[in-house]
Enzyme design. Structure first.
Site, PDB file in Angstrom:
ATOM      1  N   HIS A  38       0.833  -1.199   0.000  1.00  0.00           N
ATOM      2  CA  HIS A  38       0.000   0.000   0.000  1.00  0.00           C
ATOM      3  C   HIS A  38       0.871   1.254   0.000  1.00  0.00           C
ATOM      4  CE1 HIS A  38      -3.776  -2.035   0.439  1.00  0.00           C
ATOM      5  NE2 HIS A  38      -3.384  -2.650   1.537  1.00  0.00           N
ATOM      6  N   THR A  74       0.164  -3.877  -7.219  1.00  0.00           N
ATOM      7  CA  THR A  74      -0.455  -3.479  -8.484  1.00  0.00           C
ATOM      8  C   THR A  74       0.633  -2.977  -9.430  1.00  0.00           C
ATOM      9  OG1 THR A  74      -2.468  -2.855  -7.302  1.00  0.00           O
ATOM     10  CG2 THR A  74      -2.211  -2.013  -9.536  1.00  0.00           C
ATOM     11  N   THR A 105      -5.642  -5.787  -9.514  1.00  0.00           N
ATOM     12  CA  THR A 105      -5.964  -4.661 -10.398  1.00  0.00           C
ATOM     13  C   THR A 105      -5.908  -3.312  -9.697  1.00  0.00           C
ATOM     14  OG1 THR A 105      -8.329  -4.961  -9.985  1.00  0.00           O
ATOM     15  CG2 THR A 105      -7.408  -6.076 -11.911  1.00  0.00           C
ATOM     16  N   GLY A 106      -5.782  -3.313  -8.362  1.00  0.00           N
ATOM     17  CA  GLY A 106      -5.526  -2.054  -7.666  1.00  0.00           C
ATOM     18  C   GLY A 106      -6.726  -1.411  -7.003  1.00  0.00           C
ATOM     19  N   GLU A 107      -6.430  -0.425  -6.166  1.00  0.00           N
ATOM     20  CA  GLU A 107      -7.433   0.356  -5.453  1.00  0.00           C
ATOM     21  C   GLU A 107      -7.052   1.831  -5.531  1.00  0.00           C
ATOM     22  OE1 GLU A 107      -8.926  -2.324  -1.781  1.00  0.00           O
ATOM     23  OE2 GLU A 107      -6.796  -1.848  -1.769  1.00  0.00           O
ATOM     24  N   ASN A 110      -4.552   3.647  -3.091  1.00  0.00           N
ATOM     25  CA  ASN A 110      -3.113   3.535  -3.266  1.00  0.00           C
ATOM     26  C   ASN A 110      -2.596   4.277  -4.490  1.00  0.00           C
ATOM     27  OD1 ASN A 110      -2.643   1.678  -1.073  1.00  0.00           O
ATOM     28  ND2 ASN A 110      -3.696   0.157  -2.308  1.00  0.00           N
ATOM     29  N   GLY A 175     -13.932 -11.648  -8.522  1.00  0.00           N
ATOM     30  CA  GLY A 175     -15.038 -11.899  -9.428  1.00  0.00           C
ATOM     31  C   GLY A 175     -14.667 -12.925 -10.473  1.00  0.00           C
ATOM     32  N   LYS A 256     -16.188   1.614   0.061  1.00  0.00           N
ATOM     33  CA  LYS A 256     -14.779   2.008   0.119  1.00  0.00           C
ATOM     34  C   LYS A 256     -14.069   2.116  -1.218  1.00  0.00           C
ATOM     35  CE  LYS A 256     -13.172  -2.733   1.024  1.00  0.00           C
ATOM     36  NZ  LYS A 256     -12.535  -3.615   2.008  1.00  0.00           N
ATOM     37  N   ARG A 280     -15.904 -10.250   9.611  1.00  0.00           N
ATOM     38  CA  ARG A 280     -15.032 -10.884   8.620  1.00  0.00           C
ATOM     39  C   ARG A 280     -14.035 -11.855   9.262  1.00  0.00           C
ATOM     40  NH1 ARG A 280     -13.731  -8.343   3.875  1.00  0.00           N
ATOM     41  NH2 ARG A 280     -12.531 -10.245   3.525  1.00  0.00           N
TER      42      ARG A 280
END
Length: 334
Positions: A38, A74, A105-107, A110, A175, A256, A280
């Site tokens: 991150h 990523t 694939t990232g967020e 970051n 997914g 988020k 979780r």
């Protein structure tokens, strides 16, 4: 063959302290250690975000046989794929057969603050990741690589310090589309625990299997890796309270995904009740119960379990889990 690993919480601890936990993990009987990559953590107050590539080099030098990797990096925005290929070439040259590159694939949290780029839709992020994997593998195996893709270019590029053994690329997926790609093009698959059962049984694992079949390649060593979120302590209430440190994980993707400020992420997480923060996590003070609930994921077909503990006393967790839970897991599952 089941492997048991430790998730180093880079967002929660200073790099030197985290390094000691990684060393202790090997001593406690864990076989692997994965660190998230991150640029910014989940929270602003007392948050941390060390560079994972630098940290992995330090961990490799301090350990003997621990398998190390990113979960996940990523290689498409902050990092050009050729730089990631160079970094893992160096790690693979120094620590052969001990390094795994885990990617996703990232967020936006970051990538947007560090680059100033607008956060693209999933279609572009996925295309960038596929192209990055193609380029990195060429750089690890070929010389004078001139590459011209849709997003990345190189001109007669050579990685001079290459890995002594192939660097496995594990692909994180949430997914069907990326899960199938993980099976087809990856050497392993990464996901996280605590989701609805049908996500694993109807979407992720079947598509990984379909991807492996579509690849036409034999992949006997393919790993289905899952980060299992466990809060284990002799004091059950303490184990429950520890989950507050990672309440952000209980936020939905919709809550988020477009949050790019750690302070805002912290605000959203702090507003959650304890019951939702703990939702979780496998929370227990009973080693037998812990093994039974972890066994659910083994039964689904996961064969590399990386345990993520939320509490501030990671040394306590590693010692307790290593002494009381890992031996039971190995007796039960191998």
């Amino acid at each position: 063959m089941i492997r048991y690993g430790y998730k180093a919480s880079a967002e929660q601890f200073a790099p030197s302290q985290l390094l000691e936990f990684g060393v202790l993990a090997e001593q406690a009987g864990f076989e692997s250690c994965f660190i998230s990559d991150h640029f910014q953590p989940w929270k602003h107050t007392d948050g941390h975000a060390p560079n994972s590539l630098v940290w992995l080099g330090a961990l490799g030098a301090r350990t003997q046989k621990l398998v190390m990797g990113t979960s996940v990096l990523t290689p498409t925005f902050r990092y050009h794929p050729s730089i990631v290929a160079q970094a893992f070439g160096t790690l693979g040259a120094m620590f052969p057969n001990r390094v795994i590159l885990g990617i996703g694939t990232g967020e936006g949290l970051n990538e947007v603050p560090s680059t100033g780029q607008p956060w693209p839709e999933f279609k572009e992020r996925f295309a960038r990741m596929r192209e990055a994997v193609q380029l990195m593998r060429k750089l690890w195996t070929e010389e004078r690589v001139s590459f011209e893709g849709q997003y990345y270019r190189t001109e007669k590029a050579t990685i001079y310090d290459r890995p002594q053994a192939p660097v496995p690329v594990y692909v994180a997926a949430a997914g069907a589309l990326v899960a199938k790609y993980a099976g087809r093009a990856g050497d392993g698959f990464i996901c996280t625990s605590g989701k609805k059962e049908d996500l694993y049984t109807e979407t992720l694992l079947p598509n990984v299997a379909a991807g492996i079949e579509a690849s036409g390649a034999s992949k006997p060593g393919y790993e289905r890796m899952i980060e299992v979120k466990v809060s284990f302590d002799t004091d059950r209430q303490r184990a429950l309270e520890d989950t507050r440190h990672w309440a952000a994980l209980a936020l939905s993707p919709e809550e988020k995904m477009h949050v790019e400020d750690p302070a805002e992420m912290e605000r959203l997480a702090d507003a959650l009740p304890l019951e939702r923060a703990a939702s979780r996590w496998i929370v227990s003070d009973d080693p037998g119960e812990m093994v039974e609930r972890i066994g659910y994921y083994v039964g689904l077909g996961f064969n590399h379990l990386v345990f993520h503990a939320p509490g501030p006393d990671q040394a306590r967790f590693l010692t307790l889990f290593g002494e009381r839970v890992l031996p039971l897991l190995r007796r039960r599952f191998g």
